[in-house]
Design a protein around this motif. Sequence first.
Motif, PDB file in Angstrom:
ATOM      1  N   LYS A 196      53.556 -12.554   3.694  1.00  0.00           N
ATOM      2  CA  LYS A 196      53.945 -11.123   3.603  1.00  0.00           C
ATOM      3  C   LYS A 196      55.175 -10.755   4.048  1.00  0.00           C
ATOM      4  N   ASP A 212      57.893  -9.205   1.627  1.00  0.00           N
ATOM      5  CA  ASP A 212      58.552  -7.963   2.056  1.00  0.00           C
ATOM      6  C   ASP A 212      59.978  -8.094   2.145  1.00  0.00           C
ATOM      7  N   VAL A 248      58.880  -2.687  -3.920  1.00  0.00           N
ATOM      8  CA  VAL A 248      57.669  -2.539  -3.238  1.00  0.00           C
ATOM      9  C   VAL A 248      56.788  -3.506  -3.706  1.00  0.00           C
ATOM     10  N   LEU A 249      56.218  -4.276  -2.896  1.00  0.00           N
ATOM     11  CA  LEU A 249      54.977  -5.330  -3.395  1.00  0.00           C
ATOM     12  C   LEU A 249      53.543  -4.712  -2.893  1.00  0.00           C
ATOM     13  N   ASP A 250      52.495  -4.736  -4.036  1.00  0.00           N
ATOM     14  CA  ASP A 250      51.066  -4.310  -3.424  1.00  0.00           C
ATOM     15  C   ASP A 250      50.367  -5.640  -3.593  1.00  0.00           C
ATOM     16  N   TYR A 251      49.903  -6.086  -2.576  1.00  0.00           N
ATOM     17  CA  TYR A 251      49.117  -7.289  -2.605  1.00  0.00           C
ATOM     18  C   TYR A 251      47.748  -7.092  -2.969  1.00  0.00           C
ATOM     19  N   GLY A 252      47.422  -8.061  -3.952  1.00  0.00           N
ATOM     20  CA  GLY A 252      46.009  -8.120  -4.288  1.00  0.00           C
ATOM     21  C   GLY A 252      45.297  -9.335  -3.891  1.00  0.00           C
ATOM     22  N   ALA A 288      50.335 -10.339  -6.913  1.00  0.00           N
ATOM     23  CA  ALA A 288      50.836  -9.051  -6.296  1.00  0.00           C
ATOM     24  C   ALA A 288      51.403  -8.012  -7.562  1.00  0.00           C
ATOM     25  N   ARG A 289      51.434  -6.914  -7.260  1.00  0.00           N
ATOM     26  CA  ARG A 289      52.277  -5.905  -8.047  1.00  0.00           C
ATOM     27  C   ARG A 289      53.472  -5.548  -7.571  1.00  0.00           C
ATOM     28  N   ASP A 295      56.997  -2.713  -7.706  1.00  0.00           N
ATOM     29  CA  ASP A 295      57.799  -1.542  -8.435  1.00  0.00           C
ATOM     30  C   ASP A 295      59.163  -1.584  -7.809  1.00  0.00           C
ATOM     31  N   ARG A 313      58.642  -3.130 -12.929  1.00  0.00           N
ATOM     32  CA  ARG A 313      57.160  -3.109 -12.766  1.00  0.00           C
ATOM     33  C   ARG A 313      56.705  -4.512 -13.242  1.00  0.00           C
ATOM     34  N   THR A 331      53.893  -7.992 -12.495  1.00  0.00           N
ATOM     35  CA  THR A 331      52.745  -8.673 -11.673  1.00  0.00           C
ATOM     36  C   THR A 331      53.249 -10.135 -11.336  1.00  0.00           C
TER      37      THR A 331
END
Length: 135
Positions: A11, A15, A68-72, A85-86, A88, A98, A100
Amino acid sequence: MNREQHEQTAKAFLDALGRGDTDTMSRLSTEDLTWWIMPGNKFSGTHAKGPYLAAIPTLFENAAGHLVLDYGEITGEADRLAIVARGDLPMKDGRHYRNTYHFLLHFRNGRIARGQEFTDSLHINEIFGAPDTAA
């Protein structure tokens, strides 16, 4: 390192990628890092650490901010960690990149030694332009 430590390192690396912070990326990876990006886009191929880090600023040439990554889902065992991750990234022209991602990371001595990046090449081409196919 255990899975949680791999996750923290991964991460921090990703990041840093989102901020274009190649110094942190370099510190968190081995000297012989290789990064593979799936075929079909201008960033595709297997890249050695130096050329990979040197190319990072091209991601942000037309950006209006950071990626910006949103971790799944995150899973791992032994020296591997898989992350979905997704992302944006706002662009200066008002569009958003955007996408994935699926990252498969391999660790050695606490640092990332190899990365494999699976993503939507069509969307990359829509935002960043198609790969140069001239021979």
